[in-house]
Motif scaffolding. Structure first.
Motif, PDB file in Angstrom:
ATOM      1  N   ALA A 303       0.830  -1.207   0.000  1.00  0.00           N
ATOM      2  CA  ALA A 303       0.000   0.000   0.000  1.00  0.00           C
ATOM      3  C   ALA A 303       0.861   1.252   0.000  1.00  0.00           C
ATOM      4  N   LEU A 304       1.917   1.247   0.802  1.00  0.00           N
ATOM      5  CA  LEU A 304       2.787   2.420   0.885  1.00  0.00           C
ATOM      6  C   LEU A 304       3.524   2.668  -0.428  1.00  0.00           C
ATOM      7  N   ALA A 305       4.046   1.609  -1.025  1.00  0.00           N
ATOM      8  CA  ALA A 305       4.780   1.756  -2.281  1.00  0.00           C
ATOM      9  C   ALA A 305       3.856   2.232  -3.397  1.00  0.00           C
ATOM     10  N   SER A 306       2.632   1.707  -3.414  1.00  0.00           N
ATOM     11  CA  SER A 306       1.672   2.138  -4.429  1.00  0.00           C
ATOM     12  C   SER A 306       1.376   3.628  -4.293  1.00  0.00           C
ATOM     13  N   ALA A 307       1.161   4.087  -3.065  1.00  0.00           N
ATOM     14  CA  ALA A 307       0.851   5.501  -2.844  1.00  0.00           C
ATOM     15  C   ALA A 307       2.023   6.397  -3.229  1.00  0.00           C
ATOM     16  N   ALA A 308       3.246   5.908  -3.021  1.00  0.00           N
ATOM     17  CA  ALA A 308       4.442   6.700  -3.322  1.00  0.00           C
ATOM     18  C   ALA A 308       4.938   6.484  -4.747  1.00  0.00           C
ATOM     19  N   GLN A 309       4.253   5.612  -5.491  1.00  0.00           N
ATOM     20  CA  GLN A 309       4.631   5.277  -6.867  1.00  0.00           C
ATOM     21  C   GLN A 309       6.057   4.715  -6.936  1.00  0.00           C
ATOM     22  N   VAL A 310       6.364   3.870  -5.987  1.00  0.00           N
ATOM     23  CA  VAL A 310       7.644   3.169  -5.963  1.00  0.00           C
ATOM     24  C   VAL A 310       7.441   1.769  -6.525  1.00  0.00           C
ATOM     25  N   PRO A 311       8.171   1.366  -7.555  1.00  0.00           N
ATOM     26  CA  PRO A 311       8.031   0.005  -8.087  1.00  0.00           C
ATOM     27  C   PRO A 311       8.458  -1.032  -7.048  1.00  0.00           C
ATOM     28  N   LEU A 312       7.564  -1.972  -6.774  1.00  0.00           N
ATOM     29  CA  LEU A 312       7.787  -2.973  -5.735  1.00  0.00           C
ATOM     30  C   LEU A 312       7.781  -4.358  -6.361  1.00  0.00           C
ATOM     31  N   SER A 313       8.789  -5.153  -6.043  1.00  0.00           N
ATOM     32  CA  SER A 313       8.865  -6.530  -6.526  1.00  0.00           C
ATOM     33  C   SER A 313       8.616  -7.474  -5.367  1.00  0.00           C
ATOM     34  N   THR A 314       7.617  -8.344  -5.505  1.00  0.00           N
ATOM     35  CA  THR A 314       7.273  -9.302  -4.447  1.00  0.00           C
ATOM     36  C   THR A 314       7.235 -10.713  -5.031  1.00  0.00           C
ATOM     37  N   PRO A 315       8.396 -11.259  -5.385  1.00  0.00           N
ATOM     38  CA  PRO A 315       8.408 -12.608  -5.968  1.00  0.00           C
ATOM     39  C   PRO A 315       8.065 -13.669  -4.932  1.00  0.00           C
ATOM     40  N   GLN A 316       7.556 -14.787  -5.403  1.00  0.00           N
ATOM     41  CA  GLN A 316       7.422 -15.954  -4.550  1.00  0.00           C
ATOM     42  C   GLN A 316       8.821 -16.453  -4.186  1.00  0.00           C
ATOM     43  N   MET A 317       8.920 -17.231  -3.132  1.00  0.00           N
ATOM     44  CA  MET A 317      10.190 -17.868  -2.807  1.00  0.00           C
ATOM     45  C   MET A 317      10.575 -18.787  -3.971  1.00  0.00           C
ATOM     46  N   GLY A 318      11.772 -18.596  -4.462  1.00  0.00           N
ATOM     47  CA  GLY A 318      12.264 -19.393  -5.581  1.00  0.00           C
ATOM     48  C   GLY A 318      11.972 -18.808  -6.949  1.00  0.00           C
ATOM     49  N   GLU A 319      11.210 -17.723  -7.029  1.00  0.00           N
ATOM     50  CA  GLU A 319      10.888 -17.112  -8.314  1.00  0.00           C
ATOM     51  C   GLU A 319      12.032 -16.211  -8.769  1.00  0.00           C
ATOM     52  N   ARG A 320      12.431 -16.332 -10.018  1.00  0.00           N
ATOM     53  CA  ARG A 320      13.543 -15.533 -10.531  1.00  0.00           C
ATOM     54  C   ARG A 320      13.129 -14.086 -10.758  1.00  0.00           C
ATOM     55  N   VAL A 321      14.014 -13.172 -10.378  1.00  0.00           N
ATOM     56  CA  VAL A 321      13.852 -11.756 -10.672  1.00  0.00           C
ATOM     57  C   VAL A 321      15.056 -11.314 -11.501  1.00  0.00           C
ATOM     58  N   SER A 322      14.809 -10.692 -12.632  1.00  0.00           N
ATOM     59  CA  SER A 322      15.880 -10.172 -13.461  1.00  0.00           C
ATOM     60  C   SER A 322      16.358  -8.838 -12.905  1.00  0.00           C
ATOM     61  N   LEU A 323      17.654  -8.712 -12.705  1.00  0.00           N
ATOM     62  CA  LEU A 323      18.198  -7.435 -12.241  1.00  0.00           C
ATOM     63  C   LEU A 323      18.233  -6.412 -13.359  1.00  0.00           C
ATOM     64  N   GLU A 324      18.159  -6.869 -14.604  1.00  0.00           N
ATOM     65  CA  GLU A 324      18.108  -5.950 -15.741  1.00  0.00           C
ATOM     66  C   GLU A 324      16.715  -5.349 -15.885  1.00  0.00           C
ATOM     67  N   GLN A 325      15.711  -6.164 -15.599  1.00  0.00           N
ATOM     68  CA  GLN A 325      14.330  -5.717 -15.762  1.00  0.00           C
ATOM     69  C   GLN A 325      13.461  -6.396 -14.702  1.00  0.00           C
ATOM     70  N   PRO A 326      13.478  -5.891 -13.462  1.00  0.00           N
ATOM     71  CA  PRO A 326      12.668  -6.504 -12.401  1.00  0.00           C
ATOM     72  C   PRO A 326      11.181  -6.471 -12.752  1.00  0.00           C
ATOM     73  N   HIS A 327      10.432  -7.362 -12.122  1.00  0.00           N
ATOM     74  CA  HIS A 327       8.987  -7.380 -12.328  1.00  0.00           C
ATOM     75  C   HIS A 327       8.294  -7.297 -10.969  1.00  0.00           C
ATOM     76  N   ARG A 328       7.037  -6.923 -10.986  1.00  0.00           N
ATOM     77  CA  ARG A 328       6.319  -6.696  -9.742  1.00  0.00           C
ATOM     78  C   ARG A 328       5.981  -7.979  -8.999  1.00  0.00           C
ATOM     79  N   GLY A 329       5.845  -9.076  -9.699  1.00  0.00           N
ATOM     80  CA  GLY A 329       5.408 -10.294  -9.032  1.00  0.00           C
ATOM     81  C   GLY A 329       3.924 -10.226  -8.710  1.00  0.00           C
ATOM     82  N   GLN A 330       3.425 -11.244  -8.068  1.00  0.00           N
ATOM     83  CA  GLN A 330       2.013 -11.305  -7.698  1.00  0.00           C
ATOM     84  C   GLN A 330       1.865 -11.090  -6.203  1.00  0.00           C
TER      85      GLN A 330
END
Length: 352
Positions: A303-330
């Motif tokens: 909620a805080l990140a959304s209000a501040a328009q900060v991109p937030l990545s919340t991957p599942q445990m074991g889910e890959r995140v690219s450091l070149e192009q992170p994704h928000r996750g579910q």
């Protein structure tokens, strides 16, 4: 550069054999530590401090990791993060134990198994440690990695513990705040944090705690370890930012610990002080180390990140995140949050 604790600088404000924070605040005595330990590690907690069902974990294999693109990241649990940089693997605070505790018959129990076991880890170039608390420094994991990992990078004093556990001294580098080293082309800088150390009642602050700056050419990451909010975040951001991704503790907080752990509002402010782009909250989702619901850190920071328009990545445990192009996750915790609430409500009704 290989440093022993005896070669310490003075950035960490060591005094009479104990390390201090940049800002002074009251230290807990032995009796208070005993009360806190008994209350938070041994007494029963509210039902919603643990999920009502297993959290989702994406299983990993060594072959998958070896085949993955460079500049990848995987959360393995709590503050354990696996990084692939320059074709090599770096791991932060590797904790694979069932409990974050000095004993394995009591204390906070894991919510989930790691996405892969210690034996399945690929060759590790460097183990990066933030401090010596049990939820960050797992003795059995270190003993297992002692021969398999090439380097162990620690704050001052923590490396001495590793050597006692069987890690060859030639593999250990111990850094004071603002000192740095280069491992396999990756620059690692020990930066200040506001916390404390100790694995027993009488060794308080005998070893240093730190956050870490990790630089791979133009890519910059920040790993907070454990810390309260303090002015040092802004200085780290000015010296080393902007960061492509910040791994910031967001969980296991309590109003009784305002100086050594951050509330989610402070975690977000720390990310902004660091001049971070993407934020990935850690120190959550694996152990019940406080009295808030297990999912509250995710709810609040989202909620805080959304209000501040900060991109937030919340991957599942074991889910890959690219450091070149992170994704928000579910928001993977929301279905479990509803089940946890229903389970807690049923328990309350049954007790009436």
């Amino acid at each position: 550069m290989k440093l022993s604790a005896a070669q310490a600088g003075d950035a960490s404000l060591q005094h009479e054999g104990r390390y201090r924070n940049q800002a002074e605040f009251p230290q807990d005595g032995v009796l208070k530590k005993l009360r806190i330990g008994f209350k938070y590690l041994l007494l029963s907690k509210p039902a919603d401090t643990r999920p009502a069902a297993p959290i989702p974990v994406q299983a990993l294999t060594s072959a998958q990791l070896l085949a993955a693109p460079d500049r990848s990241l995987w959360r393995l649990g709590h503050s354990t993060v696996l990084l692939k940089l320059r074709g090599r693997f770096f791991i932060t605070d590797p904790v694979f134990a069932e409990r974050a505790s000095p004993v394995q018959w009591a204390g906070p129990l894991r919510f989930h198994q790691p996405p892969l076991g210690l034996a399945q880890l690929p060759p590790i170039t460097a183990v990066i440690l933030s401090h010596d608390h049990y939820d960050h420094l797992d003795e059995q994991a270190i003993r297992t990695l002692a021969e398999r990992a090439e380097h162990f990078i620690t704050p001052l004093g923590v490396g001495d513990t590793l050597i006692e556990w069987g890690v060859p001294a030639s593999k250990v580098q111990q850094l004071d705040w603002w000192q740095e080293t280069v491992v396999a082309g990756v620059r690692l800088v020990a930066t200040p944090a506001q916390h404390f150390s100790g694995r027993g009642l009488f060794d308080s602050n005998r070893t240093l705690w730190a956050s870490w700056v990790i630089i791979d050419d133009e890519r910059r990451l920040f790993f907070s370890g454990d810390t309260g909010y303090f002015a040092g975040f802004r200085e780290i951001g000015e010296r080393f930012g902007p960061f492509d991704l910040t791994l910031v503790e967001t969980g296991a907080y309590n109003l009784n610990w305002p100086n050594v752990h951050m509330q989610p509002e402070q975690s977000l402010q720390a990310h902004q002080d660091l001049r971070g782009r993407w934020m990935l909250p850690i120190h959550n989702g694996t152990f019940d180390l406080s009295l808030h619901s297990w999912h509250e850190p995710f709810d609040r920071i989202m909620a805080l990140a959304s209000a501040a328009q900060v991109p937030l990545s919340t991957p599942q445990m074991g889910e890959r995140v690219s450091l070149e192009q992170p994704h928000r996750g579910q928001a993977w915790w929301l279905p479990l949050e509803q089940r946890t609430a229903m389970s807690a409500s049923t328990l309350v009704n049954d007790q009436r």
